[in-house]
Design an enzyme around this catalytic site. Structure first.
Site, PDB file in Angstrom:
ATOM      1  N   GLU A  78       8.420 -21.044  10.127  1.00 54.94           N
ATOM      2  CA  GLU A  78       7.036 -20.580  10.002  1.00 54.94           C
ATOM      3  C   GLU A  78       6.756 -19.400  10.921  1.00 54.94           C
ATOM      4  OE1 GLU A  78       5.023 -21.179   7.773  1.00 54.94           O
ATOM      5  OE2 GLU A  78       5.958 -22.907   6.830  1.00 54.94           O
ATOM      6  N   TYR A 161      -3.174 -21.219   9.870  1.00 60.44           N
ATOM      7  CA  TYR A 161      -2.187 -21.303   8.796  1.00 60.44           C
ATOM      8  C   TYR A 161      -0.956 -22.097   9.223  1.00 60.44           C
ATOM      9  CZ  TYR A 161       1.974 -20.485   6.280  1.00 60.44           C
ATOM     10  OH  TYR A 161       3.157 -20.725   5.641  1.00 60.44           O
ATOM     11  N   ASP A 179      -2.581 -18.377   3.271  1.00 59.43           N
ATOM     12  CA  ASP A 179      -1.874 -17.167   3.693  1.00 59.43           C
ATOM     13  C   ASP A 179      -2.125 -16.088   2.644  1.00 59.43           C
ATOM     14  OD1 ASP A 179      -0.432 -18.040   1.542  1.00 59.43           O
ATOM     15  OD2 ASP A 179       1.503 -17.501   2.399  1.00 59.43           O
TER      16      ASP A 179
END
Length: 449
Positions: A78, A161, A179
Site C-alpha cells: 500500500e 485510504y 482512491d
DNA sequence: CATCCGTGGCG
DNA sequence: TCGCCAAGGAT
C-alpha cells in the site's frame, strides 16, 4: 424494499426516479444527501454482486495478493502503491520484501538501506515514513500491524485510504476506500459533475464508498473497485462494453464517460536549471547527501548548483567549483544534459566533469548548508545508496561519456558520432546559453548566496 | 485548503 | 511533444 428511508445516496437519485442528466456546461448536479448506507437494497446488492463476480473472474495475479494474510506485506504494497501504478511497483515490491520480510527487519534497518531499495520509485518520503511506521509498530503494537482504521491512521504515512485498505483487505473489516480509481468509477457511475478534489464531492464519494462496501468480503470488494478503475474504467477509452456495471452506469447512459470525471487543471511545470559536477578520484565519484526535507530528500546526489535566472550555466558551474574546491581554480568539461519532468517542475541538469586532478584532491573543501555529508563511491556502489532517477541518469551519461573517450579513435570524434546529450551540452556550453527565468530555488540547492 | 512530493505510461 | 494520470499523505 420499495421504501428505503435510511438509504442514501442513491446513485440514480432515488429508488424510482430516473437519473437527471448531468449538465456538461460546468454546473453541478444538485447535491445528494449522504447518510450511512444500510445494506441490502437491491441496487446496491446488484452493484456488489456484479463487481465481485467480475473480480473473481478477472482479478490480476499481483504479488501482494499471493500473501493475503501477511499484514506487513500488504502494508508495504500500500505504501508503494500510493500515487504509483501497479506496473511500476511490482518491480520494487519483491526485492523490498525479500530484504525486509518482517516489520522488525525494517525497523532495525538503517535508513540508507531503505532508501537504496526505494531508489527510482519516487516520493521518497514514503520510504522514510514506512520506516518510521515499522518502528512504531514494533514499539507500540508489539510488532503486529494494527487492525483498526483509527490505529492505522495514527501511523505516519497512513491516511484514510491506506487505513481503509489494510483494515478491509487484511483484517476483513467493513471499511471503505477511496482512491483515484474508485473516485473515477463512482463519479462515472453516478455521472457526478464537479471538481473531484472539492471537499464536498469528496465527502459524498466517501459516503457512497462507505454505503457500497459489504460486510462480507469488504477487502475483495474494495479491490474490485480499484481493479475496475485500473483495467476497465480507465481515464481514457474506458472499456464500457465489458464493464460489469454498464447496465447501471449513469455516465454510460448519458454518454459522458469521456467527459467525466472533470479534469483537474494543472500548472505548467516550472523550468529549473541545475549544473551538476562529476568529481572523480581514484575511480570513485563524489556524492553529497541532500537535506532530509524537500525534493529528493535524504537521497544522495552529485554536487549541484542552481543556475540563477538569466545566468549562464558556466557561472553557476564556477560557483559550484569554487564552493567545492575552496577557491581553487578548476574547470568543468561539459558531458551532456538531461531533463526530468516532475509533477510541477521541469528540471534540466547540465553535467560537467571536473578536470585537473589536483583540484579533486582538496574536495570537498566545504559543505553546503543543509548537507549532512558526502562520500566517495565506486561505480558499482552507487546502487547501494538512495539516489534519484535523475542521478541514475547522470551517472549513466557519465559512463557513456567515459567509454566514448576511452575507446573511440580520433577520426571517430566528429559531431555525428556524439550523443545528442553531449552535443546539446557542448553546444549550450559554447553558446553561453542563459538560463530561463521563472525558476524557483530548489530546496536544498540554495545558491548559497 | 493549497501546495509539495517522483516517475513512468499513454494517446 | 505534451498534458494527464496514477492503490495519497503531510504540512
Amino acid at each position: 424494499m420499495s421504501e428505503n428511508p435510511g438509504r442514501s445516496p442513491d446513485p440514480a437519485g432515488g429508488p424510482r426516479r430516473r437519473q437527471k442528466p448531468a449538465p456538461s456546461d460546468g454546473r453541478r448536479l444538485p447535491a445528494r444527501r449522504s447518510r450511512p448506507e444500510r445494506p441490502g437494497t437491491g441496487r446496491i446488492r446488484r452493484f456488489r454482486a456484479r463487481l465481485l463476480a467480475w473480480y473473481d473472474a478477472h482479478r490480476r495475479d499481483l504479488p501482494w495478493r499471493r500473501r493475503p494474510d501477511d499484514a506487513w506485506a500488504q502494508l508495504v504494497a500500500e505504501f508503494m502503491l500510493q500515487q504509483t501504478q501497479v506496473a511500476t511497483v511490482t518491480a520494487y515490491y519483491e526485492r523490498f520484501l525479500r530484504r525486509f520480510p518482517t516489520v522488525e527487519s525494517l525497523a532495525r534497518a538503517p535508513q540508507e538501506a531503505v532508501l537504496a531499495l526505494w531508489s527510482g520509485l519516487g516520493y521518497y518520503r514514503r520510504a522514510r515514513m514506512l520506516h518510521e511506521a515499522a518502528r512504531r509498530i514494533v514499539r507500540e503494537h508489539g510488532g503486529e500491524v494494527p487492525s483498526t482504521v483509527d490505529e492505522l491512521a495514527r501511523l505516519p504515512g497512513i491516511g484514510r485510504y491506506t487505513a481503509g485498505a489494510i483494515a478491509s483487505i487484511v483484517f476483513g473489516r467493513r471499511e471503505p476506500v477511496l482512491d483515484g480509481n474508485v473516485r473515477r468509477v463512482l463519479i462515472r457511475w453516478q455521472a457526478t459533475d464537479g471538481d473531484p478534489d472539492a471537499p464536498d464531492l469528496r465527502k459524498r464519494l466517501w459516503d457512497l464508498a462507505e454505503a457500497l462496501v459489504p460486510r462480507r468480503r469488504p477487502g475483495d470488494f474494495n479491490q474490485s473497485l480499484m481493479e475496475l478503475g485500473a483495467t476497465v474504467c480507465t481515464p481514457r477509452a474506458p472499456g464500457c462494453g465489458v464493464c460489469p456495471l454498464r447496465r447501471s452506469c449513469a455516465a454510460r447512459r448519458l454518454g459522458l464517460t469521456e467527459i467525466l470525471p472533470r479534469a483537474k487543471r494543472r500548472r505548467t511545470p516550472e523550468a529549473l536549471n541545475i549544473v551538476a559536477l562529476a568529481v572523480e578520484r581514484d575511480g570513485r565519484l563524489l556524492f553529497v547527501r541532500r537535506p532530509a526535507r524537500g525534493l529528493w530528500g535524504g537521497l544522495w546526489d552529485l554536487p549541484t548548483e542552481a543556475v540563477a535566472c538569466g545566468e549562464r550555466p558556466t557561472q553557476a558551474l564556477r560557483r559550484l567549483v569554487r564552493r567545492l574546491a575552496g577557491g581553487r581554480r578548476a574547470v568543468g568539461r561539459p558531458v551532456g544534459r538531461i531533463t526530468r519532468l516532475l509533477t510541477h517542475r521541469k528540471v534540466t541538469f547540465r553535467l560537467y566533469r571536473l578536470t585537473g586532478t589536483p583540484a579533486a584532491r582538496g574536495i570537498p573543501a566545504g559543505r553546503r548548508a543543509g548537507d549532512t555529508g558526502y562520500r566517495w563511491l565506486k561505480p558499482d556502489e552507487s546502487g547501494r545508496v538512495g539516489v534519484s532517477r535523475a542521478v541514475q541518469s547522470l551517472i549513466a551519461m557519465l559512463d557513456r561519456h567515459r567509454s566514448r573517450r576511452r575507446f573511440r579513435r580520433p577520426e571517430a570524434d566528429r559531431p555525428g558520432r556524439r550523443s545528442r546529450d553531449q552535443l546539446q551540452g557542448a553546444a549550450a556550453e559554447e553558446a553561453g546559453e542563459e538560463s530561463g527565468c521563472g525558476t524557483v530555488s530548489l530546496t536544498g540547492t540554495s545558491t548559497d548566496g
